[in-house]
Write an enzyme that holds these catalytic residues in place. Structure first.
Site, PDB file in Angstrom:
ATOM      1  N   MET A  27       0.846  -1.199   0.000  1.00 61.92           N
ATOM      2  CA  MET A  27       0.000   0.000   0.000  1.00 61.92           C
ATOM      3  C   MET A  27       0.885   1.255   0.000  1.00 61.92           C
ATOM      4  O   MET A  27       0.442   2.346   0.363  1.00 61.92           O
ATOM      5  CB  MET A  27      -0.939  -0.004   1.207  1.00 61.92           C
ATOM      6  CG  MET A  27      -1.895  -1.207   1.177  1.00 61.92           C
ATOM      7  SD  MET A  27      -3.414  -0.983   2.097  1.00 61.92           S
ATOM      8  CE  MET A  27      -2.790  -0.638   3.726  1.00 61.92           C
ATOM      9  N   HIS A  34       9.197  -3.511   3.574  1.00 67.60           N
ATOM     10  CA  HIS A  34       8.791  -3.705   2.175  1.00 67.60           C
ATOM     11  C   HIS A  34      10.006  -4.014   1.303  1.00 67.60           C
ATOM     12  O   HIS A  34       9.936  -4.846   0.395  1.00 67.60           O
ATOM     13  CB  HIS A  34       8.137  -2.433   1.625  1.00 67.60           C
ATOM     14  CG  HIS A  34       6.865  -2.041   2.311  1.00 67.60           C
ATOM     15  ND1 HIS A  34       6.774  -0.935   3.130  1.00 67.60           N
ATOM     16  CD2 HIS A  34       5.632  -2.595   2.298  1.00 67.60           C
ATOM     17  CE1 HIS A  34       5.553  -0.829   3.584  1.00 67.60           C
ATOM     18  NE2 HIS A  34       4.832  -1.820   3.107  1.00 67.60           N
ATOM     19  N   SER A 185       4.081   1.064   8.549  1.00 68.21           N
ATOM     20  CA  SER A 185       3.796   2.447   8.132  1.00 68.21           C
ATOM     21  C   SER A 185       3.038   3.174   9.238  1.00 68.21           C
ATOM     22  O   SER A 185       3.141   4.393   9.371  1.00 68.21           O
ATOM     23  CB  SER A 185       2.965   2.444   6.855  1.00 68.21           C
ATOM     24  OG  SER A 185       3.698   1.831   5.829  1.00 68.21           O
TER      25      SER A 185
END
Ligand code: PAF
Length: 282
Positions: A27, A34, A185
């Protein structure tokens, strides 16, 4: 590195990509967790495509869809450096062309009724639906997901199996800060003082892991201890549960477990989990 904005561009890229293709669905707002997925894909696939899409269908009405951090330019730079071949960054209409009325969704029964699934109604249906769409759009040989979202990984493995999809789902170990906090995040929602308390979640999981590895099997007492430690650090435990590695109820004669926890801290809801492998006979 190519930026692909439409499903048509993505299909064209896929048609031309020779060899094996790895997909890393994200996202955006990329961090080292990531980039570890991208590195794993890079190591085992000839071509790597990363998707960046904040999927409205997996957010509840009171969740952070509007405020979820969107940092496409920085993400593109990080992916270029990490050696991605292509980035698929569609808008909502590319993924949901019929607007807000999604008629076809993917619902994985059973494992979505517990843990985050029971706290976030519809969340895993949103995840399963968008991941199915992404897998169908790309047709990758392998797709890479972080173990931090362990229940999500289990849901995706199950849907791929149940729907006979030809893709290998690869789980990649959680990346942590030096003090143990799992990268996310949503960590940026934490105020400085909250950030100092956040590692209590990982610490409680590690404590439980050590006790299970030493042979303790009073699951209720261990879970109560975990919740108490997290609450004592000023977080609010959402759940702290010992499960089998497949997320079934644990049994005293098992030697492998997964311990999973979620807690509220300021604006953030943090989740984390650890694997436990006890020596047989303990
Ligand atoms: O883990 C995530 O970032 C998302 O849930 C995913 C798998 C990209 C689906 O939107």
């Amino acid at each position: 590195m190519q930026q692909l904005d439409t499903a048509k561009d993505l299909r064209a890229w896929r048609g031309e990509a020779g060899g094996s293709v790895g997909l890393v669905p994200t996202m955006g707002n990329l961090h080292a967790g990531h980039l570890a997925l991208v590195a794993a894909a890079r190591a085992s696939c000839d071509r790597v495509v990363v998707s960046i899409f904040v999927n409205p269908l997996q957010f509840g009405p009171n969740e952070d869809l509007d405020s979820y951090p969107r940092t496409l330019d920085a993400d593109m730079r990080a992916l270029e450096q990490a050696g991605a071949d292509a980035v698929f960054a569609p808008d909502v209409a590319q993924i949901y062309p019929h607007g807000g009325t999604t008629v076809t969704t993917v619902r994985v029964e059973g494992i979505t009724d517990m843990l985050c699934g029971s706290r976030r109604p519809g969340h895993f249906e949103g995840v399963a639906t968008v991941v199915t769409k992404l897998l169908n759009l790309v047709g990758p040989d392998r797709a890479f997901f972080g173990e931090k979202d362990f229940q999500q990984l289990a849901v995706i493995r199950r849907l791929v199996d149940d729907l006979c999809m030809r893709v290998d789902i690869v789980g990649v170990p959680t990346v942590r800060e030096a003090d143990g906090l799992a990268l996310s995040s949503r960590n940026q929602y934490l105020q400085a003082e909250e950030r100092k308390r956040a590692p209590a979640l990982a610490a409680a999981l590690e404590d439980c892991k050590a006790r299970l590895a030493e042979g303790e099997r009073d699951f209720a007492a261990l879970e109560a201890r975990g919740r108490a430690a997290i609450d004592a650090a000023g977080l609010e435990t959402d759940y702290f549960e010992i499960r089998s590695p497949e997320l079934f109820a644990p049994r005293a004669d098992m030697n492998a477990f997964r311990v999973l926890a979620a807690a509220f801290l300021g604006r953030a809801r943090l989740i984390d989990n650890v694997a436990v492998e006890a020596a047989p006979g303990q």
